[in-house]
Structures are given as structure tokens and as C-alpha cells.
Scaffold this active site. Structure first.
Site, PDB file in Angstrom:
ATOM      1  CB  SER A 143      -0.885   0.015   1.255  1.00 15.44           C
ATOM      2  OG  SER A 143      -1.507   1.283   1.378  1.00 15.44           O
ATOM      3  CE1 TYR A 157      -3.926  -2.068   4.959  1.00 18.98           C
ATOM      4  CE2 TYR A 157      -3.238   0.187   4.537  1.00 18.98           C
ATOM      5  CZ  TYR A 157      -3.667  -1.031   4.069  1.00 18.98           C
ATOM      6  OH  TYR A 157      -3.842  -1.227   2.717  1.00 18.98           O
TER       7      TYR A 157
HETATM    8  P1  NAP Z   1     -11.917  -5.158   0.182  1.00 19.63           P
HETATM    9  O1  NAP Z   1     -12.733  -4.672  -0.977  1.00 19.63           O
HETATM   10  O2  NAP Z   1     -12.255  -4.703   1.558  1.00 19.63           O
HETATM   11  O3  NAP Z   1     -11.885  -6.763   0.145  1.00 19.63           O
HETATM   12  C1  NAP Z   1     -11.193  -7.442   1.121  1.00 19.63           C
HETATM   13  C2  NAP Z   1     -11.164  -8.906   0.792  1.00 19.63           C
HETATM   14  O4  NAP Z   1     -10.319  -9.575   1.756  1.00 19.63           O
HETATM   15  C3  NAP Z   1     -12.512  -9.570   0.866  1.00 19.63           C
HETATM   16  O5  NAP Z   1     -12.553 -10.546  -0.154  1.00 19.63           O
HETATM   17  C4  NAP Z   1     -12.514 -10.227   2.248  1.00 19.63           C
HETATM   18  O6  NAP Z   1     -13.357 -11.373   2.331  1.00 19.63           O
HETATM   19  C5  NAP Z   1     -11.055 -10.647   2.346  1.00 19.63           C
HETATM   20  N1  NAP Z   1     -10.535 -10.852   3.694  1.00 19.63           N
HETATM   21  C6  NAP Z   1     -10.468  -9.974   4.725  1.00 19.63           C
HETATM   22  N2  NAP Z   1      -9.872 -10.539   5.799  1.00 19.63           N
HETATM   23  C7  NAP Z   1      -9.545 -11.799   5.435  1.00 19.63           C
HETATM   24  C8  NAP Z   1      -8.936 -12.898   6.107  1.00 19.63           C
HETATM   25  N3  NAP Z   1      -8.523 -12.806   7.377  1.00 19.63           N
HETATM   26  N4  NAP Z   1      -8.797 -14.064   5.422  1.00 19.63           N
HETATM   27  C9  NAP Z   1      -9.210 -14.184   4.127  1.00 19.63           C
HETATM   28  N5  NAP Z   1      -9.793 -13.182   3.454  1.00 19.63           N
HETATM   29  C10 NAP Z   1      -9.966 -12.006   4.094  1.00 19.63           C
HETATM   30  O7  NAP Z   1     -10.364  -4.765  -0.010  1.00 19.63           O
HETATM   31  P2  NAP Z   1      -9.550  -4.215  -1.293  1.00 19.63           P
HETATM   32  O8  NAP Z   1      -9.669  -2.748  -1.337  1.00 19.63           O
HETATM   33  O9  NAP Z   1      -9.878  -5.012  -2.484  1.00 19.63           O
HETATM   34  O10 NAP Z   1      -8.068  -4.498  -0.800  1.00 19.63           O
HETATM   35  C11 NAP Z   1      -7.357  -5.654  -1.178  1.00 19.63           C
HETATM   36  C12 NAP Z   1      -5.907  -5.473  -0.785  1.00 19.63           C
HETATM   37  O11 NAP Z   1      -5.390  -4.266  -1.356  1.00 19.63           O
HETATM   38  C13 NAP Z   1      -5.670  -5.370   0.733  1.00 19.63           C
HETATM   39  O12 NAP Z   1      -4.498  -6.071   1.070  1.00 19.63           O
HETATM   40  C14 NAP Z   1      -5.454  -3.872   0.946  1.00 19.63           C
HETATM   41  O13 NAP Z   1      -4.635  -3.608   2.056  1.00 19.63           O
HETATM   42  C15 NAP Z   1      -4.771  -3.481  -0.361  1.00 19.63           C
HETATM   43  N6  NAP Z   1      -4.921  -2.050  -0.672  1.00 19.63           N
HETATM   44  C16 NAP Z   1      -6.131  -1.507  -0.943  1.00 19.63           C
HETATM   45  C17 NAP Z   1      -6.222  -0.146  -1.217  1.00 19.63           C
HETATM   46  C18 NAP Z   1      -7.523   0.529  -1.525  1.00 19.63           C
HETATM   47  O14 NAP Z   1      -7.531   1.773  -1.657  1.00 19.63           O
HETATM   48  N7  NAP Z   1      -8.628  -0.178  -1.640  1.00 19.63           N
HETATM   49  C19 NAP Z   1      -5.072   0.652  -1.204  1.00 19.63           C
HETATM   50  C20 NAP Z   1      -3.850   0.047  -0.915  1.00 19.63           C
HETATM   51  C21 NAP Z   1      -3.785  -1.303  -0.660  1.00 19.63           C
HETATM   52  P3  NAP Z   1     -14.958 -11.239   2.664  1.00 19.63           P
HETATM   53  O15 NAP Z   1     -15.608 -10.667   1.433  1.00 19.63           O
HETATM   54  O16 NAP Z   1     -15.382 -12.633   2.947  1.00 19.63           O
HETATM   55  O17 NAP Z   1     -15.069 -10.319   3.843  1.00 19.63           O
END
Ligand code: NAP
Length: 252
Positions: A143, A157
Site C-alpha cells: 500500500s 496497517y
Molecule cells: P476489500 O474490498 O475490503 O476486500 C477485502 C477482501 O479480503 C474480501 O474478499 C474479504 O473477504 C477478504 N478478507 C479480509 N480478511 C480476510 C482474512 N482474514 N482471510 C481471508 N480473506 C480475508 O479490499 P480491497 O480494497 O480489495 O483491498 C485488497 C488489498 O489491497 C488489501 O491487502 C489492501 O490492504 C490493499 N490495498 C487496498 C487499497 C484501496 O484503496 N482499496 C489501497 C492500498 C492497498 P470477505 O468478502 O469474505 O469479507
């Protein structure tokens, strides 16, 4: 049986779901892990099946060893593992460090860091030529917070993602001679549900004007970068983390 299998953790929503769909379109059999949202996970699988692809959803917490075995055994049943995307991640509500409960910090490190490391170990045991595998690729979700530190909001985080960056560098070198490339992506502000978990559902809209390209990124744009890193087009790329931030400055 699929010719090559990709495991994506947290594949039910957001970036992970976009990776699952794109990977299936590129010919991978996809094992799509999720934590609890079975309806969302099954919907992603249904989309993939409707397009003629292969996918299975596996429930499990990436921070638990027994769940990880369950996820990777599903991959073994589908075909040879060739790719892992360590995408599952969590954040907790905005807080200063002096107001954070130890349990909250421990939980974030367990899911984001321990989860990534244990899933990678399971993948290396299958993909490394040292273990009789055919090689493959790993992509870790970092991130922009890893570089910015997220002061006053998400220090825990941000630090967990800093650990991911170090892990990407070290594991890449450890397995470079065993047919496995390990890289990371560093998303900036991406339009997913993630921000609501931090107690800021409006974060994407609030921060959009600070992004040089004038808009947040999409989950599909991050997925395209991840699939490129896994592809033969990136055959000499390992140990690096690519910023996908629309020009939002991150300290190198
Ligand atoms: P998201 O839309 O909140 O989706 C999170 C996903 O992770 C969901 O599929 C959730 O499953 C799953 N999850 C959460 N905890 C888990 C666990 N303990 N074991 C297995 N699965 C788990 O998140 P996103 O925005 O796509 O983010 C994905 C990645 O990108 C993360 O690592 C995040 O830190 C990184 N990231 C995101 C952003 C951003 O702006 N969105 C920026 C930088 C980095 P359920 O659906 O079953 O809850």
C-alpha cells in the site's frame, strides 16, 4: 483439471475479485479465498463459470494455518499451482497509536503479515523447483501507506504493509533460482469497500482531488498490473513493488 492454477486470497470483493475474473480470462483455474462473504464469493465464481472459466471459492482466514492448508489443498485438486496473489488484508478504524488496543494491532499483523507469509510458504512448497514444482509467481499487496506511514490514522496497517515490502524483497532473492518470481503492487486510493472498514466510507471521494490523475484507481487497474507481473512479459522482474497510484507521490 486446469493447466495452471492461481490462488487469490480475499477474492470475493474489490481488488481480489478483479484478479480472480482477469486470471480466469487469461486461462488460469482460480481458487478464490474469502473470509465470510459467501454470497460475494459465489457471485464471482458464477461470473467466471458463465464466461467458460474454472473457479472455486474456499472459505478461510489467511491468518490461520489450518485454513491455509484447506485453501491450497483445493488448488492441488484443480491442477498445478503457478501463481499466488496475497491480496486479503484488513484495516481498523482511524486512531492514533496511543489510542490503539494491543489486540487490534496484533490482529492486523496476523492477517496482513502472518497471512501473507504463511500463504507464500504454502505456495513455495508447491511451485519451487527445489520441491519438484514448475516455478511460478507471487504478488503481494502492499500500500502507499507503507511509504507514507499513515500518521494519525492507520499506523498499524501502514507498518504491516512495510513488512510486506521487506518480505517481497527477501523472498524474491530466496527463491530466484527456483523458478519463482516475487513482486508487489502498491495501490494508492482504489475505489473499493475497503475504506468503510477504516470508518471512512467517503475516503475515496474526499481524497480524489489530491490524486494527480484526478480520480481514484479501479480494482481492475490494479488487477491488470498484478496479472502483468505474473505473466511472461515480466519474466525478468522480481523483488520489486510497483506503485499503482495515479501519480500520487510515494517516497521511493
Ligand atoms: P476489500 O474490498 O475490503 O476486500 C477485502 C477482501 O479480503 C474480501 O474478499 C474479504 O473477504 C477478504 N478478507 C479480509 N480478511 C480476510 C482474512 N482474514 N482471510 C481471508 N480473506 C480475508 O479490499 P480491497 O480494497 O480489495 O483491498 C485488497 C488489498 O489491497 C488489501 O491487502 C489492501 O490492504 C490493499 N490495498 C487496498 C487499497 C484501496 O484503496 N482499496 C489501497 C492500498 C492497498 P470477505 O468478502 O469474505 O469479507
Amino acid at each position: 483439471m486446469a493447466e495452471q492454477v492461481l490462488v487469490v486470497t480475499g477474492g470475493s470483493r474489490g481488488i481480489g475479485a478483479a484478479v480472480a475474473r482477469l486470471a480466469a480470462a487469461r486461462g488460469y483455474g482460480v481458487v478464490l479465498n474469502y473470509l465470510g462473504n459467501v454470497a460475494a464469493a459465489e457471485a464471482v465464481c458464477a461470473t467466471i463459470h458463465a464466461a467458460g472459466g474454472e473457479a472455486v471459492a474456499v472459505r478461510g482466514d489467511v491468518g490461520r494455518e489450518e485454513d491455509i492448508e484447506h485453501i491450497f489443498r483445493a488448488a492441488d485438486r484443480m491442477g498445478p499451482l503457478r501463481a499466488l496473489v496475497n491480496n486479503a488484508g484488513m484495516i481498523a478504524p482511524v486512531a492514533r497509536l496511543d489510542a490503539m488496543e494491543p489486540a487490534r494491532i496484533a490482529e492486523i499483523l496476523r492477517v496482513n503479515v502472518l497471512g501473507t507469509m504463511l500463504c507464500s510458504a504454502a505456495a513455495v512448497r508447491r511451485m519451487s523447483t527445489r520441491h519438484g514444482g514448475k516455478g511460478g509467481g507471487i504478488v503481494n499487496l502492499s500500500s502507499a501507506a507503507a511509504k507514507l506511514g499513515a500518521p494519525g490514522a492507520y499506523l498499524d496497517y501502514a507498518a504491516s504493509k512495510g513488512a510486506i515490502d521487506t518480505f517481497t524483497v527477501g523472498l524474491a532473492v530466496e527463491v530466484a533460482g527456483e523458478g519463482i518470481r516475487v513482486n508487489g503492487v502498491r495501490p494508492g486510493i482504489i475505489d473499493t469497500d475497503f475504506h468503510a472498514q477504516g470508518g471512512e466510507p467517503d475516503r475515496v471521494r474526499r481524497l480524489a482531488p489530491t490524486i494527480p490523475m484526478g480520480r481514484p484507481g479501479t480494482a481492475d487497474e490494479v488487477a491488470q498490473t498484478i496479472l502483468w507481473l505474473l505473466s511472461e512479459d515480466a519474466s525478468y522482474v522480481t523483488g520489486t513493488t510497483l506503485a499503482v497510484t495515479g501519480g500520487r507521490a510515494v517516497v521511493p
